[in-house]
Design a protein around this motif. Structure first.
Motif, mmCIF file in Angstrom:
data_model
loop_
_atom_site.group_PDB
_atom_site.id
_atom_site.type_symbol
_atom_site.label_atom_id
_atom_site.label_comp_id
_atom_site.label_asym_id
_atom_site.label_seq_id
_atom_site.Cartn_x
_atom_site.Cartn_y
_atom_site.Cartn_z
ATOM 1 N N ASP A 1 2.258 -6.701 13.661
ATOM 2 C CA ASP A 1 2.075 -7.248 12.257
ATOM 3 C C ASP A 1 1.796 -6.172 11.257
ATOM 4 N N LEU A 2 1.028 -5.039 11.754
ATOM 5 C CA LEU A 2 0.518 -3.806 10.871
ATOM 6 C C LEU A 2 1.661 -2.898 11.112
ATOM 7 N N LEU A 3 2.304 -2.682 12.386
ATOM 8 C CA LEU A 3 3.241 -1.411 12.277
ATOM 9 C C LEU A 3 4.526 -1.936 11.691
ATOM 10 N N ASP B 1 -5.411 -1.853 24.480
ATOM 11 C CA ASP B 1 -5.125 -2.527 25.491
ATOM 12 C C ASP B 1 -3.876 -3.412 25.094
ATOM 13 N N GLY B 2 -3.888 -3.961 23.665
ATOM 14 C CA GLY B 2 -3.140 -4.554 23.396
ATOM 15 C C GLY B 2 -1.433 -4.057 22.738
ATOM 16 N N PHE B 3 -1.683 -2.831 22.882
ATOM 17 C CA PHE B 3 -0.476 -1.745 22.660
ATOM 18 C C PHE B 3 0.533 -1.740 23.867
ATOM 19 N N ASN B 4 1.661 -2.456 23.661
ATOM 20 C CA ASN B 4 2.603 -2.592 24.689
ATOM 21 C C ASN B 4 4.043 -2.361 24.228
ATOM 22 N N ASP B 5 5.008 -2.549 25.339
ATOM 23 C CA ASP B 5 6.568 -2.457 24.831
ATOM 24 C C ASP B 5 6.941 -3.183 23.613
ATOM 25 N N SER B 6 6.562 -4.175 23.486
ATOM 26 C CA SER B 6 6.726 -5.090 22.442
ATOM 27 C C SER B 6 6.402 -4.565 21.148
ATOM 28 N N VAL B 7 5.052 -4.101 21.092
ATOM 29 C CA VAL B 7 4.602 -3.340 19.803
ATOM 30 C C VAL B 7 5.549 -2.230 19.382
ATOM 31 N N THR C 1 0.832 -1.185 0.040
ATOM 32 C CA THR C 1 -0.077 -0.228 -0.049
ATOM 33 C C THR C 1 0.914 1.221 -0.114
ATOM 34 N N GLN C 2 0.118 2.347 -0.389
ATOM 35 C CA GLN C 2 0.908 3.555 -0.205
ATOM 36 C C GLN C 2 0.435 4.353 1.301
ATOM 37 N N LEU C 3 -0.109 3.615 1.983
ATOM 38 C CA LEU C 3 -0.740 4.378 3.330
ATOM 39 C C LEU C 3 0.488 5.181 4.124
ATOM 40 N N GLN C 4 -0.056 6.429 4.358
ATOM 41 C CA GLN C 4 0.853 7.165 5.176
ATOM 42 C C GLN C 4 0.387 7.729 6.313
ATOM 43 N N GLU C 5 -1.111 7.649 6.529
ATOM 44 C CA GLU C 5 -1.635 8.496 7.720
ATOM 45 C C GLU C 5 -2.827 7.260 8.246
ATOM 46 N N LEU C 6 -2.402 6.785 9.469
ATOM 47 C CA LEU C 6 -3.516 5.892 9.963
ATOM 48 C C LEU C 6 -4.133 6.105 11.503
ATOM 49 N N ASP C 7 -5.263 5.973 11.573
ATOM 50 C CA ASP C 7 -6.015 6.237 12.987
ATOM 51 C C ASP C 7 -6.800 4.770 13.314
ATOM 52 N N ILE C 8 -6.190 4.030 14.314
ATOM 53 C CA ILE C 8 -6.722 3.120 14.944
ATOM 54 C C ILE C 8 -7.130 3.105 16.473
ATOM 55 N N THR C 9 -7.588 4.193 16.863
ATOM 56 C CA THR C 9 -7.949 4.640 18.114
ATOM 57 C C THR C 9 -9.089 3.818 18.487
ATOM 58 N N ALA C 10 -8.772 3.179 19.664
ATOM 59 C CA ALA C 10 -10.092 2.526 20.356
ATOM 60 C C ALA C 10 -10.629 1.390 19.488
ATOM 61 N N THR C 11 -9.975 0.609 18.780
ATOM 62 C CA THR C 11 -10.286 -0.370 17.851
ATOM 63 C C THR C 11 -10.180 -1.696 18.501
ATOM 64 N N ASP C 12 -9.414 -1.797 19.454
ATOM 65 C CA ASP C 12 -9.149 -3.202 20.132
ATOM 66 C C ASP C 12 -8.686 -4.014 19.572
ATOM 67 N N LEU C 13 -7.404 -3.894 18.819
ATOM 68 C CA LEU C 13 -6.861 -4.990 18.111
ATOM 69 C C LEU C 13 -5.891 -5.695 19.013
ATOM 70 N N SER C 14 -5.430 -7.014 18.639
ATOM 71 C CA SER C 14 -4.646 -7.678 19.554
ATOM 72 C C SER C 14 -3.348 -7.196 19.324
ATOM 73 N N THR C 15 -2.326 -7.699 20.192
ATOM 74 C CA THR C 15 -0.917 -7.269 20.394
ATOM 75 C C THR C 15 -0.337 -7.679 18.833
ATOM 76 N N GLU C 16 -0.516 -8.868 18.686
ATOM 77 C CA GLU C 16 -0.048 -9.612 17.457
ATOM 78 C C GLU C 16 -0.271 -8.877 16.296
#
Length: 489
Positions: free
Chosen positions: A287-289, A304-310, A268-283
């Protein structure tokens, strides 16, 4: 012989016209009653190119259709470019007049949000044809197809489309949901769309996203904030068809991790992304970032899934070297040490940073990283949660002033009880006022410190800078590439 005193009336008309151009239309109408000269200037069509006739927005209230038709012919005419109309003024007669008398009208907002019954549009044969921007505020119960069917042939040049739902009016007890506008038909009439904003529409789901992707290959920005039925099942199709898509805003949607991971983000050509309050898993977040080629703007708070590992994976295996705006709100599983390392590495390129809603992120971390944030324009810090430690706000303000000379917007969300400042705190306030000359918005929680800062700026005749969190909030949206196109209401 005494010379006549200088008065404002001695200014040339073109100078008066320029002065009037800075005033809201409600004030211009009031000044038109001053004298004949001011009335002539107030009614100059050049002052009426951007007009809102929604009383709650502009204070202008047109009471009759005849008055509006007269205004269109004599005051708006060929200079009108932007117009907002409330439901009671949207009739086929008004739209005919706009089509024939306002050939340069390119932006229109039609507010049906309070409608309980539409006017009769059976006789409508004309509609403005040069529109590039259209915003429709939807009603909860009024079906729009009778109106929309009449305008499909006139809106194929639209590049920016806003459909605004009734998210803020939804009650806890859900009533029956009506699909009040047929998006599948609308997308067929608007093949040139670059920006689509579907805001808070309770019936919008993944099929509507797929509908736009099937006919709008020029799409560069898609926003579906507060559309709770969106799960992301059409994202793969969207990116496969819309190769130019750069901005995807999905705040408060119900994205499912498996749908997000199924997208070929690396293509993709994605440059700007908002996934606030979407409850995605850590994995999924990791994977996305790691796979998105080059994000420049990211909002990923309340996860909740956004931690140091991410964050570590994004830093080490992702591509964060183009990141200029980062919003990590209320991430309780993210440590201050991980943030410190990430900001130290990439902070020199940041223009906006929001680390709000985290009690463990205090003034100590901010003072440590501020020397790196020398190009920051937007900073958001603090939390409304009760803290066990005090925030030394004098030192913090001094550090901001000495490191962030380009700062334009700043918000401190800490409770007034958490702020510690001395009687000499005026010096720190003076420094930030004198050094941060571009600062146009400083937001504080209402309390004693707010009153002190507000008084300081007002004495320097900067009365609009200091505001309370009750009426104003700061975020990174100003740094979006499509910020101006995404503005509505």
């Amino acid at each position: 012989m005494d010379l006549p005193a200088d008065t404002i009336d001695q200014l040339p008309d073109k100078v008066l016209l320029q002065i009037f151009s800075y005033l809201p239309h409600k004030e211009i109408c009031r000044l038109a009653r001053t004298c004949k000269k001011w009335r002539q200037i107030a009614y100059d069509t050049r002052l009426w190119s951007f007009v809102s006739l929604r009383p709650e927005i502009s204070g202008l209230h047109v009471t009759s259709l005849d008055t509006l038709l007269h205004l269109i012919s004599h005051r708006f005419s060929q200079t009108l470019r932007y117009l907002e109309l409330p439901m009671e003024l949207i009739t086929h007669t008004v739209l005919h007049e706009l089509a024939s008398k306002c050939p340069n009208l390119t932006h229109i907002l039609l507010d049906f949000s309070t409608a309980m019954q539409l006017h009769d549009f059976n006789d409508m044969q004309a509609f403005p044809t040069k529109l590039r921007y259209m915003c429709i505020c939807l009603s909860e119960v009024i079906f729009m197809e009778g109106f929309m069917r009449k305008i499909y042939n006139f809106i194929n040049g639209i590049e920016v489309l806003h459909l605004v739902g009734t998210y803020e009016k939804v009650e806890e007890e859900e009533e029956e949901i009506y699909e009040v506008i047929n998006i599948h038909k609308l997308k067929a009439a608007t093949p040139n769309l670059r920006v689509v904003n579907l805001y808070g529409i309770n019936f919008v789901d993944d099929s509507h996203i797929e509908a736009f992707s099937s006919n709008c290959i020029q799409l560069e920005c898609l926003a579906v904030n507060y559309c709770a039925k969106v799960t992301g099942s059409s994202l793969s199709t969207l990116f496969n068809r819309c190769r130019k898509l750069k901005t995807l805003l999905m705040n408060q949607t119900n994205l499912l991790s498996e749908h997000v991971q199924a997208v070929e983000w690396e293509k993709t050509q994605l440059q700007e992304l908002d996934i606030t309050a979407t409850d995605l898993s850590t994995e999924c977040l990791m994977d996305l970032l790691v796979r998105v080629p080059a994000l420049r703007w990211l909002s990923a708070g309340q996860q909740d899934g956004f931690n140091d590992s991410v964050l570590r994976a994004f830093s080490e295996r992702g591509n964060a070297k183009h990141l200029v705006a980062l919003d990590l709100d209320a991430l309780d599983n993210l440590s201050d040490e991980a943030l410190r390392q990430f900001i130290t590495k990439y902070g020199s390129q940041f223009r906006g940073l929001s680390l709000s809603g985290m009690p463990h992120i205090t003034d100590q971390l901010w003072i440590a990283v501020l020397p790196v944030l020398k190009y920051a324009k937007i900073l958001v810090m603090g939390t409304t949660d009760r803290l066990s430690t005090k925030i030394h706000v004098d030192q913090l303000m001094d550090a901001i002033a000495n490191n962030c000379l380009n700062l334009e917007r700043l918000e401190l969300r800490w409770d007034p009880e958490a702020l510690r400042f001395s009687d000499k705190g005026q010096k720190a306030i003076d420094i930030i006022r004198v050094k941060c000359l571009k600062l146009s918005c400083l937001v504080l929680t209402d309390g004693r410190y707010y009153e002190i800062v507000k008084a300081n700026f007002e004495r320097a005749d900067r009365k609009t800078v200091v505001r309370t969190t009750t009426n104003c909030r700061v975020n990174n949206c100003y740094l979006l590439n499509f910020y101006k196109d995404l503005l509505f209401n």
